[in-house]
Structure formats: C-alpha cells, structure tokens
Design a protein around this motif. Structure first.
Motif, PDB file in Angstrom:
ATOM      1  N   ILE A  61      52.162  38.511  48.527  1.00 54.82           N
ATOM      2  CA  ILE A  61      51.637  39.376  47.454  1.00 54.82           C
ATOM      3  C   ILE A  61      52.816  40.107  46.809  1.00 54.82           C
ATOM      4  O   ILE A  61      53.655  40.671  47.513  1.00 54.82           O
ATOM      5  N   GLY A  62      52.844  40.114  45.473  1.00 55.43           N
ATOM      6  CA  GLY A  62      53.888  40.881  44.808  1.00 55.43           C
ATOM      7  C   GLY A  62      53.700  40.975  43.305  1.00 55.43           C
ATOM      8  O   GLY A  62      52.805  40.345  42.738  1.00 55.43           O
ATOM      9  N   ASP A  63      54.579  41.783  42.699  1.00 56.79           N
ATOM     10  CA  ASP A  63      54.463  42.091  41.270  1.00 56.79           C
ATOM     11  C   ASP A  63      55.449  41.297  40.416  1.00 56.79           C
ATOM     12  O   ASP A  63      55.702  41.656  39.272  1.00 56.79           O
ATOM     13  N   HIS A  64      56.021  40.236  40.996  1.00 57.27           N
ATOM     14  CA  HIS A  64      56.914  39.354  40.231  1.00 57.27           C
ATOM     15  C   HIS A  64      56.464  37.915  40.485  1.00 57.27           C
ATOM     16  O   HIS A  64      56.048  37.602  41.611  1.00 57.27           O
ATOM     17  N   PRO A  65      56.553  37.044  39.475  1.00 54.34           N
ATOM     18  CA  PRO A  65      56.177  35.640  39.708  1.00 54.34           C
ATOM     19  C   PRO A  65      56.899  35.026  40.912  1.00 54.34           C
ATOM     20  O   PRO A  65      56.340  34.155  41.591  1.00 54.34           O
ATOM     21  N   HIS A  66      58.093  35.487  41.225  1.00 49.57           N
ATOM     22  CA  HIS A  66      58.806  34.967  42.395  1.00 49.57           C
ATOM     23  C   HIS A  66      58.057  35.260  43.694  1.00 49.57           C
ATOM     24  O   HIS A  66      58.159  34.505  44.660  1.00 49.57           O
ATOM     25  N   ARG A 107      53.446  36.954  31.714  1.00 48.72           N
ATOM     26  CA  ARG A 107      53.535  35.730  30.897  1.00 48.72           C
ATOM     27  C   ARG A 107      54.368  34.645  31.569  1.00 48.72           C
ATOM     28  O   ARG A 107      54.311  33.487  31.193  1.00 48.72           O
ATOM     29  N   GLU A 108      55.187  35.043  32.545  1.00 44.46           N
ATOM     30  CA  GLU A 108      56.035  34.060  33.243  1.00 44.46           C
ATOM     31  C   GLU A 108      55.300  33.398  34.413  1.00 44.46           C
ATOM     32  O   GLU A 108      55.850  32.516  35.073  1.00 44.46           O
ATOM     33  N   LEU A 109      54.063  33.856  34.649  1.00 45.13           N
ATOM     34  CA  LEU A 109      53.307  33.321  35.790  1.00 45.13           C
ATOM     35  C   LEU A 109      52.906  31.876  35.570  1.00 45.13           C
ATOM     36  O   LEU A 109      52.589  31.483  34.447  1.00 45.13           O
ATOM     37  N   ALA A 110      52.894  31.108  36.655  1.00 43.98           N
ATOM     38  CA  ALA A 110      52.378  29.746  36.587  1.00 43.98           C
ATOM     39  C   ALA A 110      50.891  29.793  36.228  1.00 43.98           C
ATOM     40  O   ALA A 110      50.180  30.737  36.613  1.00 43.98           O
ATOM     41  N   LEU A 144      46.604  33.534  40.921  1.00 43.70           N
ATOM     42  CA  LEU A 144      45.582  34.502  41.314  1.00 43.70           C
ATOM     43  C   LEU A 144      46.116  35.904  41.061  1.00 43.70           C
ATOM     44  O   LEU A 144      47.120  36.307  41.658  1.00 43.70           O
ATOM     45  N   CYS A 145      45.463  36.645  40.157  1.00 44.05           N
ATOM     46  CA  CYS A 145      45.965  37.953  39.712  1.00 44.05           C
ATOM     47  C   CYS A 145      44.995  39.075  40.074  1.00 44.05           C
ATOM     48  O   CYS A 145      43.778  38.903  39.993  1.00 44.05           O
ATOM     49  N   PHE A 146      45.560  40.227  40.410  1.00 44.49           N
ATOM     50  CA  PHE A 146      44.765  41.383  40.830  1.00 44.49           C
ATOM     51  C   PHE A 146      45.353  42.653  40.228  1.00 44.49           C
ATOM     52  O   PHE A 146      46.550  42.720  39.958  1.00 44.49           O
ATOM     53  N   ASP A 147      44.489  43.672  40.057  1.00 47.32           N
ATOM     54  CA  ASP A 147      44.958  44.939  39.500  1.00 47.32           C
ATOM     55  C   ASP A 147      46.014  45.583  40.397  1.00 47.32           C
ATOM     56  O   ASP A 147      46.979  46.163  39.921  1.00 47.32           O
ATOM     57  N   ASP A 148      45.787  45.507  41.702  1.00 45.20           N
ATOM     58  CA  ASP A 148      46.705  46.160  42.638  1.00 45.20           C
ATOM     59  C   ASP A 148      46.516  45.575  44.038  1.00 45.20           C
ATOM     60  O   ASP A 148      45.694  44.670  44.246  1.00 45.20           O
ATOM     61  N   LEU A 149      47.290  46.110  44.975  1.00 44.86           N
ATOM     62  CA  LEU A 149      47.269  45.615  46.350  1.00 44.86           C
ATOM     63  C   LEU A 149      45.887  45.750  46.987  1.00 44.86           C
ATOM     64  O   LEU A 149      45.480  44.900  47.778  1.00 44.86           O
ATOM     65  N   LEU A 150      45.158  46.806  46.628  1.00 46.00           N
ATOM     66  CA  LEU A 150      43.837  46.997  47.230  1.00 46.00           C
ATOM     67  C   LEU A 150      42.873  45.894  46.786  1.00 46.00           C
ATOM     68  O   LEU A 150      42.161  45.321  47.616  1.00 46.00           O
ATOM     69  N   SER A 151      42.858  45.577  45.509  1.00 46.51           N
ATOM     70  CA  SER A 151      41.926  44.522  45.080  1.00 46.51           C
ATOM     71  C   SER A 151      42.365  43.165  45.624  1.00 46.51           C
ATOM     72  O   SER A 151      41.518  42.317  45.957  1.00 46.51           O
ATOM     73  N   ALA A 152      43.672  42.950  45.771  1.00 49.01           N
ATOM     74  CA  ALA A 152      44.142  41.708  46.395  1.00 49.01           C
ATOM     75  C   ALA A 152      43.681  41.649  47.859  1.00 49.01           C
ATOM     76  O   ALA A 152      43.223  40.604  48.335  1.00 49.01           O
ATOM     77  N   GLY A 169      50.036  32.458  47.187  1.00 51.64           N
ATOM     78  CA  GLY A 169      50.698  33.602  46.554  1.00 51.64           C
ATOM     79  C   GLY A 169      49.750  34.354  45.644  1.00 51.64           C
ATOM     80  O   GLY A 169      49.036  33.742  44.848  1.00 51.64           O
ATOM     81  N   LEU A 170      49.725  35.672  45.760  1.00 49.23           N
ATOM     82  CA  LEU A 170      48.881  36.522  44.910  1.00 49.23           C
ATOM     83  C   LEU A 170      49.765  37.446  44.071  1.00 49.23           C
ATOM     84  O   LEU A 170      50.777  37.946  44.547  1.00 49.23           O
ATOM     85  N   TYR A 171      49.311  37.676  42.839  1.00 49.17           N
ATOM     86  CA  TYR A 171      50.072  38.490  41.895  1.00 49.17           C
ATOM     87  C   TYR A 171      49.346  39.802  41.652  1.00 49.17           C
ATOM     88  O   TYR A 171      48.122  39.835  41.531  1.00 49.17           O
ATOM     89  N   VAL A 172      50.108  40.897  41.584  1.00 47.33           N
ATOM     90  CA  VAL A 172      49.499  42.201  41.267  1.00 47.33           C
ATOM     91  C   VAL A 172      50.134  42.773  39.996  1.00 47.33           C
ATOM     92  O   VAL A 172      51.323  42.548  39.717  1.00 47.33           O
ATOM     93  N   PHE A 173      49.324  43.525  39.242  1.00 49.66           N
ATOM     94  CA  PHE A 173      49.761  44.062  37.944  1.00 49.66           C
ATOM     95  C   PHE A 173      50.437  45.433  38.050  1.00 49.66           C
ATOM     96  O   PHE A 173      50.799  46.024  37.037  1.00 49.66           O
ATOM     97  N   THR A 174      50.586  45.953  39.260  1.00 50.92           N
ATOM     98  CA  THR A 174      51.330  47.204  39.432  1.00 50.92           C
ATOM     99  C   THR A 174      52.830  46.917  39.290  1.00 50.92           C
ATOM    100  O   THR A 174      53.229  45.754  39.139  1.00 50.92           O
ATOM    101  N   GLY A 175      53.670  47.940  39.379  1.00 46.79           N
ATOM    102  CA  GLY A 175      55.122  47.742  39.294  1.00 46.79           C
ATOM    103  C   GLY A 175      55.503  47.036  38.002  1.00 46.79           C
ATOM    104  O   GLY A 175      55.153  47.480  36.916  1.00 46.79           O
ATOM    105  N   HIS A 176      56.187  45.881  38.136  1.00 46.12           N
ATOM    106  CA  HIS A 176      56.591  45.106  36.965  1.00 46.12           C
ATOM    107  C   HIS A 176      55.573  44.026  36.609  1.00 46.12           C
ATOM    108  O   HIS A 176      55.852  43.140  35.791  1.00 46.12           O
ATOM    109  N   GLY A 177      54.410  44.093  37.250  1.00 41.82           N
ATOM    110  CA  GLY A 177      53.417  43.028  37.102  1.00 41.82           C
ATOM    111  C   GLY A 177      52.982  42.771  35.670  1.00 41.82           C
ATOM    112  O   GLY A 177      52.857  41.615  35.247  1.00 41.82           O
TER     113      GLY A 177
END
Ligand code: MG
Ligand code: ZN
Length: 183
Positions: free
Chosen positions: A131-136, A161-164, A168-176, A148-156
């Motif tokens: 889980i993280g806020d960067h496509p990497h 737009r760079e995401l594959a 799978l995208c989430f507002d934050d760690l809690l929703s993930a 891999g799960l993506y969150v919109f917090t931080g630099h999310g």
C-alpha cells in the motif's frame, strides 16, 4: 522468485511510510516532524488481526545528503515506537537509503524487500498486499506476486495519472484496510 509453500505462512501488508502512515514532510530527519495520519492507528489495528505488518520506505535524502542515515533510522524507529504505543506491531522496517540514479537493488518498485521479508518470515505472498501513495508502491507489490493498492493521501493525488490502468485506488489507508479485510 522461488517460493516454497510453508505450513502456517501468514499474509503480510507492506506499507509505505511517508504519505501513507505519516504526513509526507519530504526527507524527514527529525522525530518532532513525525505526524501520524489520524486514521492510521485504526487501519493498522484492523490489518494486524490477519496480516503481518512491515514498513518499506525509500529515503533517498540519505544518498542525496539532505539527511543522515542515522536520522532516517531514528525516524523509522520512532514511527515503530509510536505505533507500538497504540498496540500496533511492525515486524520490520526495510529502508532503501539510495537515490534512483544509484541504481540499487532495493529501491521500490523493485521487489527486493518483499523477497527479503519472505526469507526472514514465513509469508504467504500471493495473499499479501503493498500500500502506498506512489505508483511505485503499487508496482512493488505486483512485482513480488502480491497485490498493490494505491492511496490518494500524501502524493497520491499528484501521481495518479502515472498509475497503471485498473489499479486499485482508495481515499486513504483506512479505506484500503477495510477493503482488504472484506476480501
Ligand atoms: Mg510515500
Ligand atoms: Zn536502495
């Protein structure tokens, strides 16, 4: 990678640190600057019921000379202590101290640290997540054979737009975390 099915292997969640668990302050070198996201404790308490928790963080500021390795490690240790004071156990922090131009083996999205964890702990990788806020951070889990799960917090928001396609995208760690626990 070669993986042997081990009886009792547990799934794990590999968590990015900055922008995922704590505010991203950029090259964070002082423990006084650590600010846990308000939802992080609830999310991690939930996840640790079923998953081993690891933090995997790239701290390129060490290679770039903006923070020392000791400072980066003090911050990591302090984050672990803060979480422990809330009843959350981080099994291990894996930290890459390099910058991308160093071309090291351990920088995300290379799956090096998931493979290292699998060698040190009994981990069921196909049932594990990153889980993280960067496509990497997303590619990191995928490259190891996890999800891999993506969150919109931080630099999310900035990097979405760079995401594959189909990430799978989430507002934050809690929703993930809620999504993981429902699966
Ligand atoms: Mg991050
Ligand atoms: Zn590295």
């Amino acid at each position: 990678m070669n993986r042997v099915e081990t009886a009792g292997a547990r799934p794990a969640v590999f968590l990015d640190r900055d922008g995922t668990i704590i505010e991203d302050r950029g090259h964070l070198g002082h423990i006084g600057q650590i600010e846990l996201f308000p939802f992080a404790v609830e999310a991690l308490r939930m996840l640790q019921e079923k998953y081993l928790l690891f933090i995997v963080t790239n701290q390129s500021g060490v290679s770039l000379g903006t923070i020392t390795r000791d400072a980066a490690e003090r911050v990591n240790t302090h984050v672990v202590r803060m979480l422990l004071s809330h009843g959350i156990t981080i099994q291990q922090v894996y930290c890459c101290f390099h910058a991308r131009h160093d071309q090291c083996d351990c920088i995300k999205p290379r799956p090096y640290f998931i493979e290292k964890a699998a060698g040190q702990f009994s981990i069921d990788i196909p049932r594990s997540y990153s889980i993280g806020d960067h496509p990497h951070d997303v590619e990191f889990g995928r490259a190891a054979g996890a999800t891999g799960l993506y969150v919109f917090t931080g630099h999310g928001q900035k990097h979405k737009r760079e995401l594959a396609h189909g990430a799978l995208c989430f507002d934050d760690l809690l929703s993930a975390a809620q999504w993981i626990m429902a699966h």
